[in-house]
Scaffold this active site. Structure first.
Site, PDB file in Angstrom:
ATOM      1  N   GLY A  53       1.129   6.984   0.349  1.00  0.00           N
ATOM      2  CA  GLY A  53       1.476   8.251   1.003  1.00  0.00           C
ATOM      3  C   GLY A  53       1.149   9.463   0.147  1.00  0.00           C
ATOM      4  CB  THR A  54       1.656  10.145  -3.465  1.00  0.00           C
ATOM      5  OG1 THR A  54       3.062   9.880  -3.388  1.00  0.00           O
ATOM      6  CG2 THR A  54       1.393  11.270  -4.447  1.00  0.00           C
ATOM      7  CG  ASN A  97      11.888  12.163   2.081  1.00  0.00           C
ATOM      8  OD1 ASN A  97      11.513  13.197   2.629  1.00  0.00           O
ATOM      9  ND2 ASN A  97      12.098  12.084   0.798  1.00  0.00           N
ATOM     10  CD  GLN A 117      11.054   7.890   4.840  1.00  0.00           C
ATOM     11  OE1 GLN A 117      11.668   7.027   5.481  1.00  0.00           O
ATOM     12  NE2 GLN A 117      10.931   7.821   3.531  1.00  0.00           N
ATOM     13  N   GLY A 145       2.139   1.997   3.544  1.00  0.00           N
ATOM     14  CA  GLY A 145       2.532   0.640   3.930  1.00  0.00           C
ATOM     15  C   GLY A 145       3.971   0.264   3.615  1.00  0.00           C
ATOM     16  CG  HIS A 146       6.187   1.624  -0.044  1.00  0.00           C
ATOM     17  ND1 HIS A 146       7.411   1.976  -0.536  1.00  0.00           N
ATOM     18  CD2 HIS A 146       5.414   2.729  -0.154  1.00  0.00           C
ATOM     19  CE1 HIS A 146       7.385   3.235  -0.952  1.00  0.00           C
ATOM     20  NE2 HIS A 146       6.170   3.715  -0.721  1.00  0.00           N
ATOM     21  CB  THR A 186     -13.671  -1.672  -5.534  1.00  0.00           C
ATOM     22  OG1 THR A 186     -14.915  -1.457  -6.186  1.00  0.00           O
ATOM     23  CG2 THR A 186     -13.680  -3.013  -4.818  1.00  0.00           C
ATOM     24  CB  CYS A 228      20.893  13.720 -13.485  1.00  0.00           C
ATOM     25  SG  CYS A 228      21.684  14.380 -14.938  1.00  0.00           S
TER      26      CYS A 228
HETATM   27  C1  LIG Z   1       8.133  11.599   3.434  1.00  0.00           C
HETATM   28  C2  LIG Z   1       7.402  10.887   2.329  1.00  0.00           C
HETATM   29  N1  LIG Z   1       6.160  11.267   2.024  1.00  0.00           N
HETATM   30  C3  LIG Z   1       5.455  10.656   1.056  1.00  0.00           C
HETATM   31  C4  LIG Z   1       5.986   9.621   0.324  1.00  0.00           C
HETATM   32  C5  LIG Z   1       5.162   8.994  -0.764  1.00  0.00           C
HETATM   33  O1  LIG Z   1       4.617   7.772  -0.375  1.00  0.00           O
HETATM   34  P1  LIG Z   1       4.114   6.745  -1.489  1.00  0.00           P
HETATM   35  O2  LIG Z   1       5.337   6.221  -2.172  1.00  0.00           O
HETATM   36  O3  LIG Z   1       3.381   5.699  -0.726  1.00  0.00           O
HETATM   37  O4  LIG Z   1       3.206   7.485  -2.418  1.00  0.00           O
HETATM   38  C6  LIG Z   1       7.286   9.186   0.602  1.00  0.00           C
HETATM   39  C7  LIG Z   1       7.907   8.093  -0.186  1.00  0.00           C
HETATM   40  O5  LIG Z   1       8.990   8.209  -0.679  1.00  0.00           O
HETATM   41  C8  LIG Z   1       8.016   9.837   1.637  1.00  0.00           C
HETATM   42  O6  LIG Z   1       9.261   9.473   1.951  1.00  0.00           O
END
Ligand SMILES: Cc1ncc(COP(=O)(O)O)c(C=O)c1O
Length: 382
Positions: free
Chosen positions: A71-72, A151, A179, A200-201, A237, A325
């Site tokens: 996602g990032t 999230n 999400q 995916g996760h 790859t 924190c």
């Molecule tokens: C809303 C949202 N965007 C992006 C991400 C990032 O995804 P990834 O952990 O696959 O980089 C997350 C993961 O916590 C998320 O909740």
């Protein structure tokens, strides 16, 4: 004591069907998909199948899917890729104050590179008003990036309405749908988005693999330069086992979504209503109805969320908090601050996120333990 995992917004377990689909690509099928021989072709076919599955999950065409490292990576490709490709048209970007750091920090970096970013505020439910987007749109706006489901507090955004506003504007519309994907029916055309990130996760697939939907005609520059894989948008790859897993998770998500969505929503609502009625000084965070199916975000008066998390962990229940924190003291997250929550209540927040395996008995167990746990943690605080 059996562990009860209720932190599915952080990550989900790998579904057995997904692992089974991935295994051959971690063992006997190791060909590089760019190779022309049969081993390479087997890998290429597997990627094509996964691409079709991911596309189908979101109402897209396979050629519109670019696999990424999660996602990032998808968010960074969308934000920085559009900024780079469209900077001759303008340097203004719109996003919201409650985005994931993968959006906010990419935007902050762009500000150091001469881009201007408008951060739109949310209401007390963490929801955006489409009119606010309309009011800050400018001729030089090149990108609007807004998340679909939050999230931390689970609130869903009125993206289809915002898509309507942006329909006649040249700015590209991106959503971080990480999400929501696999949990709610999502159609890129109904939302009116040009770019969509998923990973995916968060829906029973593997970690470290995701995708960016890129609508036809959208100009996007790569942020990685190399061998030109993924239509030159993500060189390197391919993570074949991961991509196969993402495809299998997409298929499973599509097949099980409607049943899971309604079951989880019922469990969610029971947990919310019984907690609020049983525990004095408890509050629901986020929108009461327009929220992700498995998301329960609560704030308790007179306690620290961190202490409650640890207490629940001792009872075998895994949840998370909405504060972190920083420099030696607790601070509510940027999302809770944006919602206007007081520091005190923000620090007493706990996020409980249900998943496909959560049962009625699991909710009973939480409701059995939570009131006492809150009581004990409150007593400890004084
Ligand atoms: C809303 C949202 N965007 C992006 C991400 C990032 O995804 P990834 O952990 O696959 O980089 C997350 C993961 O916590 C998320 O909740």
């Amino acid at each position: 004591m059996k562990m009860l995992y209720l932190d599915h917004a952080a990550s989900t377990p790998l579904a057995p069907e997904v692992l089974e689909a991935m295994m051959p690509f971690l063992t006997e099928h190791y060909g590089n998909p760019t190779s022309l021989h049969q081993a390479g072709r087997a890998s290429r076919r597997a990627i094509d199948t996964a691409r079709a599955e991911v596309a189908e999950l979101i109402g897209a065409e396979p050629f519109q899917i670019v696999f990424t490292g999660g996602g990032t990576a998808a968010n960074n490709l969308a934000i920085k890729g559009v900024a780079e490709s469209r900077k001759s048209h303008g340097r203004h970007i719109i996003t919201s104050t409650i985005e994931h750091p993968a959006i906010l920090n990419a935007c902050r970096w762009l500000e150091t590179q001469g881009f201007e970013v408008s951060y739109i505020d949310v209401d007390q439910y963490a929801q955006l008003d489409p009119e606010d987007i309309k009011n800050v749109l400018r001729d030089d706006t090149i990108l609007v990036s807004l998340m679909l489901g939050n999230n931390e507090v689970g609130t869903l955004q009125p993206l289809a309405d915002i898509g309507q506003i942006l329909k006649d504007h040249p700015a590209y519309f991106h959503t971080d749908a990480v999400q929501a994907i696999g949990h709610l029916p999502i159609d890129v055309d109904e939302l009116g988005v040009d770019l969509l990130s998923l990973t995916g996760h968060k829906f029973y697939g593997p970690k470290g693999v995701g995708a960016l939907f890129v609508r036809e005609g959208i100009e996007l520059d790569p942020i990685l330069h190399g061998g030109g894989q993924e239509r030159n948008l993500r060189s390197g790859t391919e993570n074949i086992a991961g991509i196969v897993g993402l495809g299998a998770a997409a298929k499973l998500g599509r097949e099980t979504m409607s049943e899971t969505q309604s079951r989880i929503t019922t469990l969610r609502d029971r947990l919310i209503s019984e907690t609020l009625s049983q525990i004095e000084g408890s509050h629901l965070l986020g929108h009461p109805t327009e929220r992700l199916p498995g998301s329960v975000s609560l704030a308790f008066e007179d306690l620290m969320g961190e202490s409650l998390l640890l207490k629940l962990d001792m009872e075998g229940i895994c949840v998370s908090t909405g504060s972190a924190c920083s420099s030696g003291h607790m601070d509510p997250s940027h999302v809770l601050v944006a919602m206007g929550l007081s520091n005190e209540l923000g620090n007493g927040s706990v996020r409980i996120t249900l998943g496909r395996s959560t049962t009625d008995q699991d909710i009973d167990r939480v409701l059995d333990i939570l009131p006492d746990a809150v009581d004990q943690v409150r007593k400890m605080a004084f």
